[in-house]
Design a protein around this motif. Sequence first.
Motif, PDB file in Angstrom:
ATOM      1  N   ALA A  87       0.829  -1.220   0.000  1.00 46.75           N
ATOM      2  CA  ALA A  87       0.000   0.000   0.000  1.00 46.75           C
ATOM      3  C   ALA A  87       0.859   1.263   0.000  1.00 46.75           C
ATOM      4  O   ALA A  87       0.647   2.179  -0.800  1.00 46.75           O
ATOM      5  CB  ALA A  87      -0.938  -0.002   1.207  1.00 46.75           C
ATOM      6  N   GLU A  94       2.956   6.286  -7.015  1.00 51.83           N
ATOM      7  CA  GLU A  94       1.908   6.958  -7.799  1.00 51.83           C
ATOM      8  C   GLU A  94       1.927   8.465  -7.541  1.00 51.83           C
ATOM      9  O   GLU A  94       1.790   9.269  -8.472  1.00 51.83           O
ATOM     10  CB  GLU A  94       0.531   6.367  -7.466  1.00 51.83           C
ATOM     11  CG  GLU A  94      -0.575   6.912  -8.347  1.00 51.83           C
ATOM     12  CD  GLU A  94      -1.762   5.957  -8.464  1.00 51.83           C
ATOM     13  OE1 GLU A  94      -1.723   4.855  -7.878  1.00 51.83           O
ATOM     14  OE2 GLU A  94      -2.721   6.317  -9.160  1.00 51.83           O
TER      15      GLU A  94
ATOM     16  N   ILE B  63       1.921  11.610   1.819  1.00 51.83           N
ATOM     17  CA  ILE B  63       1.433  11.231   0.491  1.00 51.83           C
ATOM     18  C   ILE B  63       0.463  12.300   0.024  1.00 51.83           C
ATOM     19  O   ILE B  63      -0.506  12.611   0.721  1.00 51.83           O
ATOM     20  CB  ILE B  63       0.691   9.870   0.526  1.00 51.83           C
ATOM     21  CG1 ILE B  63       1.567   8.787   1.186  1.00 51.83           C
ATOM     22  CG2 ILE B  63       0.284   9.439  -0.879  1.00 51.83           C
ATOM     23  CD1 ILE B  63       0.802   7.494   1.490  1.00 51.83           C
ATOM     24  N   VAL B  67      -5.577  10.680  -6.022  1.00 55.83           N
ATOM     25  CA  VAL B  67      -5.622   9.317  -6.592  1.00 55.83           C
ATOM     26  C   VAL B  67      -4.589   8.410  -5.912  1.00 55.83           C
ATOM     27  O   VAL B  67      -4.855   7.229  -5.672  1.00 55.83           O
ATOM     28  CB  VAL B  67      -5.381   9.350  -8.118  1.00 55.83           C
ATOM     29  CG1 VAL B  67      -5.339   7.942  -8.683  1.00 55.83           C
ATOM     30  CG2 VAL B  67      -6.482  10.143  -8.811  1.00 55.83           C
ATOM     31  N   ALA B  68      -3.431   8.966  -5.584  1.00 54.41           N
ATOM     32  CA  ALA B  68      -2.390   8.166  -4.918  1.00 54.41           C
ATOM     33  C   ALA B  68      -2.822   7.810  -3.495  1.00 54.41           C
ATOM     34  O   ALA B  68      -2.606   6.685  -3.030  1.00 54.41           O
ATOM     35  CB  ALA B  68      -1.065   8.932  -4.908  1.00 54.41           C
ATOM     36  N   ARG B  71      -5.278   5.126  -3.740  1.00 49.15           N
ATOM     37  CA  ARG B  71      -4.619   3.829  -3.990  1.00 49.15           C
ATOM     38  C   ARG B  71      -4.189   3.189  -2.662  1.00 49.15           C
ATOM     39  O   ARG B  71      -4.329   1.983  -2.480  1.00 49.15           O
ATOM     40  CB  ARG B  71      -3.392   4.037  -4.896  1.00 49.15           C
ATOM     41  CG  ARG B  71      -2.642   2.762  -5.282  1.00 49.15           C
ATOM     42  CD  ARG B  71      -3.224   2.038  -6.457  1.00 49.15           C
ATOM     43  NE  ARG B  71      -3.378   2.931  -7.598  1.00 49.15           N
ATOM     44  CZ  ARG B  71      -4.047   2.602  -8.702  1.00 49.15           C
ATOM     45  NH1 ARG B  71      -4.609   1.412  -8.839  1.00 49.15           N
ATOM     46  NH2 ARG B  71      -4.165   3.464  -9.697  1.00 49.15           N
ATOM     47  N   TYR B  72      -3.657   4.024  -1.771  1.00 46.87           N
ATOM     48  CA  TYR B  72      -3.243   3.508  -0.460  1.00 46.87           C
ATOM     49  C   TYR B  72      -4.420   2.824   0.233  1.00 46.87           C
ATOM     50  O   TYR B  72      -4.309   1.673   0.694  1.00 46.87           O
ATOM     51  CB  TYR B  72      -2.707   4.669   0.401  1.00 46.87           C
ATOM     52  CG  TYR B  72      -2.298   4.242   1.792  1.00 46.87           C
ATOM     53  CD1 TYR B  72      -1.051   3.670   2.024  1.00 46.87           C
ATOM     54  CD2 TYR B  72      -3.167   4.400   2.867  1.00 46.87           C
ATOM     55  CE1 TYR B  72      -0.680   3.262   3.297  1.00 46.87           C
ATOM     56  CE2 TYR B  72      -2.800   3.992   4.138  1.00 46.87           C
ATOM     57  CZ  TYR B  72      -1.560   3.424   4.352  1.00 46.87           C
ATOM     58  OH  TYR B  72      -1.188   3.007   5.601  1.00 46.87           O
ATOM     59  N   GLN B  75      -5.734  -0.453  -1.147  1.00 42.57           N
ATOM     60  CA  GLN B  75      -4.946  -1.609  -0.713  1.00 42.57           C
ATOM     61  C   GLN B  75      -5.263  -2.007   0.726  1.00 42.57           C
ATOM     62  O   GLN B  75      -5.384  -3.185   1.038  1.00 42.57           O
ATOM     63  CB  GLN B  75      -3.440  -1.306  -0.835  1.00 42.57           C
ATOM     64  CG  GLN B  75      -2.960  -1.051  -2.259  1.00 42.57           C
ATOM     65  CD  GLN B  75      -3.176  -2.252  -3.169  1.00 42.57           C
ATOM     66  OE1 GLN B  75      -2.851  -3.378  -2.835  1.00 42.57           O
ATOM     67  NE2 GLN B  75      -3.766  -2.014  -4.332  1.00 42.57           N
ATOM     68  N   THR B  76      -5.384  -1.009   1.601  1.00 47.03           N
ATOM     69  CA  THR B  76      -5.597  -1.353   3.019  1.00 47.03           C
ATOM     70  C   THR B  76      -7.060  -1.708   3.301  1.00 47.03           C
ATOM     71  O   THR B  76      -7.340  -2.418   4.253  1.00 47.03           O
ATOM     72  CB  THR B  76      -5.175  -0.188   3.950  1.00 47.03           C
ATOM     73  OG1 THR B  76      -5.955   0.974   3.645  1.00 47.03           O
ATOM     74  CG2 THR B  76      -3.691   0.139   3.780  1.00 47.03           C
TER      75      THR B  76
END
Lengths: 209, 209
Positions: A87, A94, B63, B67-68, B71-72, B75-76
């Motif tokens: 993650a 990204e 971060i 969008v990034a 993404r994190y 995943q989590t």
Amino acid sequence: MKLYDMKQAPNPRRLRMFLAEKGIEIETVQVDIPSGENLSDEFKAINPRGLLPTLVLDDGTVIDESVAISRYFEQTHPEPNLMGTDAKSMALIESAERHMEFDGLLSVAEAFRNSNPVFANRATQGTDGVQAIEALVERGRNGTARFFASLDATLADSRYVAGETFSIADITAFCVVDFAKWTGMRLGDDHPNAQRWYAEVAARPSAQA
Amino acid sequence: MKLYDMKQAPNPRRLRMFLAEKGIEIETVQVDIPSGENLSDEFKAINPRGLLPTLVLDDGTVIDESVAISRYFEQTHPEPNLMGTDAKSMALIESAERHMEFDGLLSVAEAFRNSNPVFANRATQGTDGVQAIEALVERGRNGTARFFASLDATLADSRYVAGETFSIADITAFCVVDFAKWTGMRLGDDHPNAQRWYAEVAARPSAQA
């Protein structure tokens, strides 16, 4: 599958470097942007946005945007990893990749598109009838200068753009630095960290893709 | 962890909608863009780009880029899935999401930033000293009109922006359509498919986030 490509353009090059790093070979079809082939009815029937690169899968699925196509191949060919493994690393890569695009690529493209007579009437990509705006040349050049400085600062602290591992963020940054040469702008003596990084990336075989 | 946010701004809103869809709650800190708080030394010490949203993890990792950050959390917190489940769906959603950003969000932002006196000297985000360019107002409005037409065409063939499943591409598109209202532009009678889709997305609880 088939990849619509243009050898000289920065976005298709980003994808070709990504594919070269993964050792993937695909049949390509060259589409000429300067002459407007990307805006032809024939190409717009494939991608209505008129943009390159565009990938067509064997089942006819069309995918554009180099990062999205890269995501496809990151899933089908996970090694070497270029977009993160968990993650946090996925998000950081990204994020860094988007810094290179929004701060770097858009600035260079702005300077390039608005100063090149070929694009006088196509000043944004994939369009016809959008006039160049002279003030954007300076704005794009100033943005490029800020991008060079920020890239150098990032690379003062780490080997690669998104940390200690080569990633898609390096590919974008490298293609942006080369694209900037078309506007006469280059990394200078005040960017020693970016210069060190550039030389390292330029030595990778994928830089020739 | 801590999320630097601004209630009224489109990019933080995209992330808040994404988090609401996943049922994730995070401590937020409001940063005021119009008064320039995002460009203060204090905030730039956290994110040198001066942009929102910015997430700081418990280990201090920063971060940015909505969008990034999304993404994190994809995943989590994989459910509900908003960014695709296999190579093809991930690539198609990412491609569609980028259409919404590059064709939609950038056009609206161009019209908004260059016409609002508050941003006369901050015409690109995260910058100070970049002058507004009047010609970009019309260019941005024309781009927004093309975006509305293209969004409507996409939604003539599918329930959502990237197919039959609600995704991050819908979130971006929805926030762009609402952001466009700040420039006086709205979906019209010539966008029946986009209107149908907008009403459906607006009814989701996450639209209030």
